[in-house]
Design a protein around this motif. Structure first.
Motif, PDB file in Angstrom:
ATOM      1  N   ALA A 198       6.632  -7.343   5.882  1.00  0.00           N
ATOM      2  CA  ALA A 198       7.223  -6.304   6.721  1.00  0.00           C
ATOM      3  C   ALA A 198       8.601  -6.717   7.200  1.00  0.00           C
ATOM      4  CB  ALA A 198       6.315  -6.005   7.904  1.00  0.00           C
ATOM      5  N   ALA A 199       8.796  -8.007   7.435  1.00  0.00           N
ATOM      6  CA  ALA A 199      10.066  -8.484   7.967  1.00  0.00           C
ATOM      7  C   ALA A 199      11.213  -8.260   6.992  1.00  0.00           C
ATOM      8  CB  ALA A 199       9.963  -9.958   8.323  1.00  0.00           C
ATOM      9  N   ASP A 200      10.936  -8.268   5.688  1.00  0.00           N
ATOM     10  CA  ASP A 200      12.055  -8.115   4.755  1.00  0.00           C
ATOM     11  C   ASP A 200      12.055  -6.765   4.047  1.00  0.00           C
ATOM     12  OD1 ASP A 200      10.953 -10.142   1.890  1.00  0.00           O
ATOM     13  OD2 ASP A 200      10.114  -8.357   2.797  1.00  0.00           O
ATOM     14  N   ILE A 201      11.253  -5.833   4.497  1.00  0.00           N
ATOM     15  CA  ILE A 201      11.222  -4.515   3.858  1.00  0.00           C
ATOM     16  C   ILE A 201      12.576  -3.831   3.956  1.00  0.00           C
ATOM     17  CG2 ILE A 201      10.304  -2.170   4.065  1.00  0.00           C
ATOM     18  CD1 ILE A 201       7.603  -3.389   4.655  1.00  0.00           C
ATOM     19  N   LEU A 202      13.204  -3.911   5.115  1.00  0.00           N
ATOM     20  CA  LEU A 202      14.444  -3.178   5.329  1.00  0.00           C
ATOM     21  C   LEU A 202      15.635  -4.123   5.400  1.00  0.00           C
ATOM     22  CD1 LEU A 202      13.096  -0.665   7.966  1.00  0.00           C
ATOM     23  CD2 LEU A 202      13.449  -0.288   5.546  1.00  0.00           C
ATOM     24  N   THR A 203      16.080  -4.562   4.233  1.00  0.00           N
ATOM     25  CA  THR A 203      17.226  -5.454   4.190  1.00  0.00           C
ATOM     26  C   THR A 203      18.525  -4.703   3.931  1.00  0.00           C
ATOM     27  OG1 THR A 203      16.874  -5.889   1.838  1.00  0.00           O
ATOM     28  CG2 THR A 203      15.840  -7.411   3.412  1.00  0.00           C
ATOM     29  N   GLY A 204      18.413  -3.414   3.634  1.00  0.00           N
ATOM     30  CA  GLY A 204      19.600  -2.600   3.372  1.00  0.00           C
ATOM     31  C   GLY A 204      19.228  -1.144   3.157  1.00  0.00           C
ATOM     32  N   TRP A 205      20.240  -0.313   2.976  1.00  0.00           N
ATOM     33  CA  TRP A 205      20.047   1.122   2.822  1.00  0.00           C
ATOM     34  C   TRP A 205      19.129   1.451   1.645  1.00  0.00           C
ATOM     35  CZ3 TRP A 205      19.774   5.307   5.358  1.00  0.00           C
ATOM     36  CH2 TRP A 205      19.846   6.547   4.728  1.00  0.00           C
ATOM     37  N   ALA A 206      19.199   0.697   0.550  1.00  0.00           N
ATOM     38  CA  ALA A 206      18.349   0.978  -0.616  1.00  0.00           C
ATOM     39  C   ALA A 206      16.870   0.911  -0.240  1.00  0.00           C
ATOM     40  CB  ALA A 206      18.652   0.002  -1.746  1.00  0.00           C
ATOM     41  N   ASP A 207      16.504   0.014   0.659  1.00  0.00           N
ATOM     42  CA  ASP A 207      15.113  -0.077   1.099  1.00  0.00           C
ATOM     43  C   ASP A 207      14.714   1.130   1.938  1.00  0.00           C
ATOM     44  OD1 ASP A 207      14.621  -2.568  -0.132  1.00  0.00           O
ATOM     45  OD2 ASP A 207      15.536  -3.612   1.560  1.00  0.00           O
ATOM     46  N   VAL A 208      15.613   1.596   2.797  1.00  0.00           N
ATOM     47  CA  VAL A 208      15.341   2.793   3.601  1.00  0.00           C
ATOM     48  C   VAL A 208      15.137   3.989   2.673  1.00  0.00           C
ATOM     49  CG1 VAL A 208      16.236   4.350   5.379  1.00  0.00           C
ATOM     50  CG2 VAL A 208      16.658   1.884   5.552  1.00  0.00           C
ATOM     51  N   VAL A 209      15.983   4.114   1.664  1.00  0.00           N
ATOM     52  CA  VAL A 209      15.862   5.213   0.697  1.00  0.00           C
ATOM     53  C   VAL A 209      14.537   5.126  -0.052  1.00  0.00           C
ATOM     54  CG1 VAL A 209      16.821   6.190  -1.437  1.00  0.00           C
ATOM     55  CG2 VAL A 209      18.342   5.551   0.450  1.00  0.00           C
ATOM     56  N   ALA A 210      14.177   3.936  -0.504  1.00  0.00           N
ATOM     57  CA  ALA A 210      12.918   3.772  -1.249  1.00  0.00           C
ATOM     58  C   ALA A 210      11.723   4.209  -0.407  1.00  0.00           C
ATOM     59  CB  ALA A 210      12.761   2.319  -1.696  1.00  0.00           C
ATOM     60  N   ILE A 211      11.718   3.869   0.859  1.00  0.00           N
ATOM     61  CA  ILE A 211      10.623   4.271   1.745  1.00  0.00           C
ATOM     62  C   ILE A 211      10.679   5.767   2.007  1.00  0.00           C
ATOM     63  CG2 ILE A 211       9.704   4.043   4.089  1.00  0.00           C
ATOM     64  CD1 ILE A 211      10.824   1.083   3.885  1.00  0.00           C
ATOM     65  N   GLY A 212      11.860   6.279   2.312  1.00  0.00           N
ATOM     66  CA  GLY A 212      12.014   7.704   2.617  1.00  0.00           C
ATOM     67  C   GLY A 212      11.614   8.603   1.467  1.00  0.00           C
ATOM     68  N   LEU A 213      11.924   8.187   0.248  1.00  0.00           N
ATOM     69  CA  LEU A 213      11.614   9.031  -0.908  1.00  0.00           C
ATOM     70  C   LEU A 213      10.122   9.074  -1.226  1.00  0.00           C
ATOM     71  CD1 LEU A 213      14.641   8.345  -3.264  1.00  0.00           C
ATOM     72  CD2 LEU A 213      14.229  10.334  -1.776  1.00  0.00           C
ATOM     73  N   THR A 214       9.318   8.262  -0.561  1.00  0.00           N
ATOM     74  CA  THR A 214       7.862   8.364  -0.731  1.00  0.00           C
ATOM     75  C   THR A 214       7.292   9.508   0.099  1.00  0.00           C
ATOM     76  OG1 THR A 214       7.284   6.839   1.078  1.00  0.00           O
ATOM     77  CG2 THR A 214       7.650   5.873  -1.114  1.00  0.00           C
ATOM     78  N   LEU A 215       8.078  10.048   1.007  1.00  0.00           N
ATOM     79  CA  LEU A 215       7.629  11.145   1.863  1.00  0.00           C
ATOM     80  C   LEU A 215       7.858  12.481   1.162  1.00  0.00           C
ATOM     81  CD1 LEU A 215       9.179   9.742   5.132  1.00  0.00           C
ATOM     82  CD2 LEU A 215       6.741   9.840   4.568  1.00  0.00           C
ATOM     83  N   PRO A 216       6.903  13.396   1.225  1.00  0.00           N
ATOM     84  CA  PRO A 216       7.033  14.685   0.535  1.00  0.00           C
ATOM     85  C   PRO A 216       8.278  15.454   0.961  1.00  0.00           C
ATOM     86  CG  PRO A 216       4.804  14.384   1.382  1.00  0.00           C
ATOM     87  CD  PRO A 216       5.631  13.273   1.948  1.00  0.00           C
ATOM     88  N   GLY A 217       9.041  15.905  -0.022  1.00  0.00           N
ATOM     89  CA  GLY A 217      10.187  16.767   0.227  1.00  0.00           C
ATOM     90  C   GLY A 217      11.461  16.069   0.654  1.00  0.00           C
ATOM     91  N   VAL A 218      11.427  14.762   0.835  1.00  0.00           N
ATOM     92  CA  VAL A 218      12.632  14.028   1.233  1.00  0.00           C
ATOM     93  C   VAL A 218      13.501  13.822   0.000  1.00  0.00           C
ATOM     94  CG1 VAL A 218      13.532  11.839   2.134  1.00  0.00           C
ATOM     95  CG2 VAL A 218      11.551  12.919   3.201  1.00  0.00           C
ATOM     96  N   GLU A 219      14.798  13.990   0.196  1.00  0.00           N
ATOM     97  CA  GLU A 219      15.741  13.798  -0.899  1.00  0.00           C
ATOM     98  C   GLU A 219      16.993  13.109  -0.390  1.00  0.00           C
ATOM     99  OE1 GLU A 219      16.008  17.816  -2.184  1.00  0.00           O
ATOM    100  OE2 GLU A 219      17.442  18.371  -0.643  1.00  0.00           O
TER     101      GLU A 219
END
Length: 123
Positions: free
Chosen positions: A6-27
Motif C-alpha cells: 500500500a505504501a508504494d501504490i501511489l508513487t506518481g500520476w500513472a498509479d492514480v490513473v491505473a486505480i481510477g480506471l478500475t472504477l466504472p465510467g472513469v476516463e
C-alpha cells in the motif's frame, strides 16, 4: 499491482490513473489543460497541483479538513484550494490504502443510484 505494498501504490500520476480506471465510467481527460480523471463530466482527480509531487483529489470540505488535520504529511492545501472541495495529495506517503479509499469514495459520491447499487456501500 501484485507484489506491491500500500505504501508504494501511489508513487506518481500513472498509479492514480491505473486505480481510477478500475472504477466504472472513469476516463482520462483534462482539467485546465492538464491530465485528469473524469467521471460523469466532472473531475475526480487531476495534475493541477502546484507541486509536481502531488495531485488534486476532489472531495467534500469536511473530509478535507479532517485529512489535513490527521495526516498533514500526505494531505495539504494552499490558499488557492482553501474553501474548495479538493485536497492536495502527496505521492509516496504511507497512506496508499487511504488514498485509494478516498478515490473510490469520490467516485461513489458522484455515481448514479444504479451505479451505487451495483458497487455496494459507500467506501
Amino acid at each position: 499491482m501484485v507484489g506491491r505494498t500500500a505504501a508504494d501504490i501511489l508513487t506518481g500520476w500513472a498509479d492514480v490513473v491505473a486505480i481510477g480506471l478500475t472504477l466504472p465510467g472513469v476516463e482520462t481527460g483534462t482539467s485546465y489543460g492538464e491530465p485528469a480523471l473524469r467521471f460523469r463530466h466532472r473531475v475526480l482527480a487531476g495534475t493541477t497541483a502546484p507541486d509536481p509531487g502531488s495531485f488534486v483529489l476532489h472531495l467534500t470540505d469536511d473530509a478535507k479538513d479532517m485529512l489535513i488535520e490527521t495526516d498533514p504529511a500526505t494531505f495539504w492545501q494552499t490558499d488557492h484550494y482553501r474553501g474548495w472541495p479538493a485536497v492536495l495529495v502527496r505521492y509516496g506517503t504511507r497512506a496508499g490504502d487511504r488514498i485509494v479509499t478516498l478515490l473510490h469514495r469520490t467516485w461513489w459520491d458522484r455515481a448514479t443510484r444504479a451505479q451505487r447499487r451495483a458497487w455496494g456501500d459507500r467506501p
